[in-house]
Motif scaffolding. Structure first.
Motif, PDB file in Angstrom:
ATOM      1  N   ALA A 140     -12.050 -33.882 -25.223  1.00 22.95           N
ATOM      2  CA  ALA A 140     -13.504 -33.739 -25.296  1.00 22.95           C
ATOM      3  C   ALA A 140     -13.925 -32.269 -25.293  1.00 22.95           C
ATOM      4  N   LYS A 141     -13.302 -31.480 -24.459  1.00 22.21           N
ATOM      5  CA  LYS A 141     -13.684 -30.068 -24.367  1.00 22.21           C
ATOM      6  C   LYS A 141     -13.010 -29.213 -25.441  1.00 22.21           C
ATOM      7  N   GLN A 142     -11.703 -29.389 -25.630  1.00 21.17           N
ATOM      8  CA  GLN A 142     -11.001 -28.547 -26.594  1.00 21.17           C
ATOM      9  C   GLN A 142     -11.438 -28.851 -28.023  1.00 21.17           C
ATOM     10  N   ALA A 143     -11.702 -30.108 -28.340  1.00 20.50           N
ATOM     11  CA  ALA A 143     -12.177 -30.435 -29.690  1.00 20.50           C
ATOM     12  C   ALA A 143     -13.535 -29.795 -29.951  1.00 20.50           C
ATOM     13  N   ALA A 144     -14.406 -29.772 -28.943  1.00 20.07           N
ATOM     14  CA  ALA A 144     -15.710 -29.124 -29.101  1.00 20.07           C
ATOM     15  C   ALA A 144     -15.533 -27.625 -29.336  1.00 20.07           C
ATOM     16  N   LYS A 145     -14.618 -27.015 -28.604  1.00 19.96           N
ATOM     17  CA  LYS A 145     -14.378 -25.575 -28.761  1.00 19.96           C
ATOM     18  C   LYS A 145     -13.861 -25.281 -30.165  1.00 19.96           C
ATOM     19  N   VAL A 146     -12.846 -26.015 -30.595  1.00 18.48           N
ATOM     20  CA  VAL A 146     -12.251 -25.786 -31.918  1.00 18.48           C
ATOM     21  C   VAL A 146     -13.258 -26.084 -33.029  1.00 18.48           C
ATOM     22  N   ALA A 147     -14.162 -27.023 -32.792  1.00 19.58           N
ATOM     23  CA  ALA A 147     -15.176 -27.366 -33.788  1.00 19.58           C
ATOM     24  C   ALA A 147     -16.233 -26.287 -33.949  1.00 19.58           C
ATOM     25  N   GLY A 148     -16.193 -25.259 -33.086  1.00 18.06           N
ATOM     26  CA  GLY A 148     -17.169 -24.177 -33.184  1.00 18.06           C
ATOM     27  C   GLY A 148     -18.480 -24.505 -32.503  1.00 18.06           C
ATOM     28  N   LEU A 149     -18.414 -25.372 -31.492  1.00 20.82           N
ATOM     29  CA  LEU A 149     -19.618 -25.795 -30.781  1.00 20.82           C
ATOM     30  C   LEU A 149     -19.728 -25.079 -29.440  1.00 20.82           C
ATOM     31  N   THR A 150     -20.872 -25.253 -28.791  1.00 16.31           N
ATOM     32  CA  THR A 150     -21.067 -24.679 -27.466  1.00 16.31           C
ATOM     33  C   THR A 150     -20.311 -25.515 -26.436  1.00 16.31           C
ATOM     34  N   GLN A 151     -20.168 -24.974 -25.239  1.00 19.31           N
ATOM     35  CA  GLN A 151     -19.442 -25.674 -24.189  1.00 19.31           C
ATOM     36  C   GLN A 151     -20.125 -27.000 -23.841  1.00 19.31           C
ATOM     37  N   PRO A 152     -19.352 -28.088 -23.751  1.00 19.54           N
ATOM     38  CA  PRO A 152     -19.933 -29.395 -23.410  1.00 19.54           C
ATOM     39  C   PRO A 152     -20.594 -29.378 -22.042  1.00 19.54           C
ATOM     40  N   LEU A 153     -21.551 -30.253 -21.887  1.00 18.11           N
ATOM     41  CA  LEU A 153     -22.247 -30.415 -20.619  1.00 18.11           C
ATOM     42  C   LEU A 153     -21.305 -30.996 -19.567  1.00 18.11           C
ATOM     43  N   GLY A 154     -21.483 -30.624 -18.340  1.00 19.21           N
ATOM     44  CA  GLY A 154     -20.721 -31.212 -17.241  1.00 19.21           C
ATOM     45  C   GLY A 154     -19.238 -31.271 -17.502  1.00 19.21           C
ATOM     46  N   LYS A 155     -18.704 -32.477 -17.435  1.00 11.38           N
ATOM     47  CA  LYS A 155     -17.276 -32.665 -17.626  1.00 11.38           C
ATOM     48  C   LYS A 155     -16.965 -33.149 -19.043  1.00 11.38           C
ATOM     49  N   GLY A 156     -17.717 -32.736 -20.008  1.00  9.43           N
ATOM     50  CA  GLY A 156     -17.394 -33.077 -21.385  1.00  9.43           C
ATOM     51  C   GLY A 156     -18.469 -33.856 -22.092  1.00  9.43           C
ATOM     52  N   GLY A 157     -19.733 -33.630 -21.802  1.00 10.38           N
ATOM     53  CA  GLY A 157     -20.803 -34.235 -22.570  1.00 10.38           C
ATOM     54  C   GLY A 157     -21.512 -35.378 -21.874  1.00 10.38           C
TER      55      GLY A 157
END
Length: 109
Positions: A91-108
């Motif tokens: 959830a977190k690493q895919a968001a990072k690699v996708a060029g997105l901002t840091q997920p909320l809380g523990k991953g959205g």
């Protein structure tokens, strides 16, 4: 820490997430390389899913909702398959690699 893409320095937070989302393909390649990930078509499927979720909801899903959403286009996907793609945490690493901002809380949401 920042990423340089096409001569432009992109600002990140302390954990390497972009401060502003960037949807270019080149950003994905640069961040994936920094994370030690060799991109496959499955990576791109997940990246595009995360980007769509961010555009629609303003944030990315937590792992449980991510897996549920991904099962709509990749029915055999399970926790192991996603961790194989994004070993630090899908959830977190895919968001990072996708060029997105840091997920909320523990991953959205």
């Amino acid at each position: 820490m920042g990423y340089t893409v096409a001569g432009n320095e992109l600002e990140t937070d302390a954990e390497g997430y972009l401060l502003e989302p960037d949807y270019s393909e080149e950003v994905v390649k640069v961040i994936a390389a920094a994370e030690g990930i060799e991109l496959t078509p499955r990576h791109w499927d997940v990246i595009n899913y995360m980007r769509d979720q961010y555009r629609e909801n303003g944030h990315t899903p937590n792992f449980r909702n991510m897996l549920k959403g991904i099962n709509e286009f990749w029915p055999e996907a399970d926790s192991k398959a996603l961790y194989d793609l994004f070993p630090i945490g899908p959830a977190k690493q895919a968001a990072k690699v996708a060029g997105l901002t840091q997920p909320l809380g523990k991953g959205g949401y």
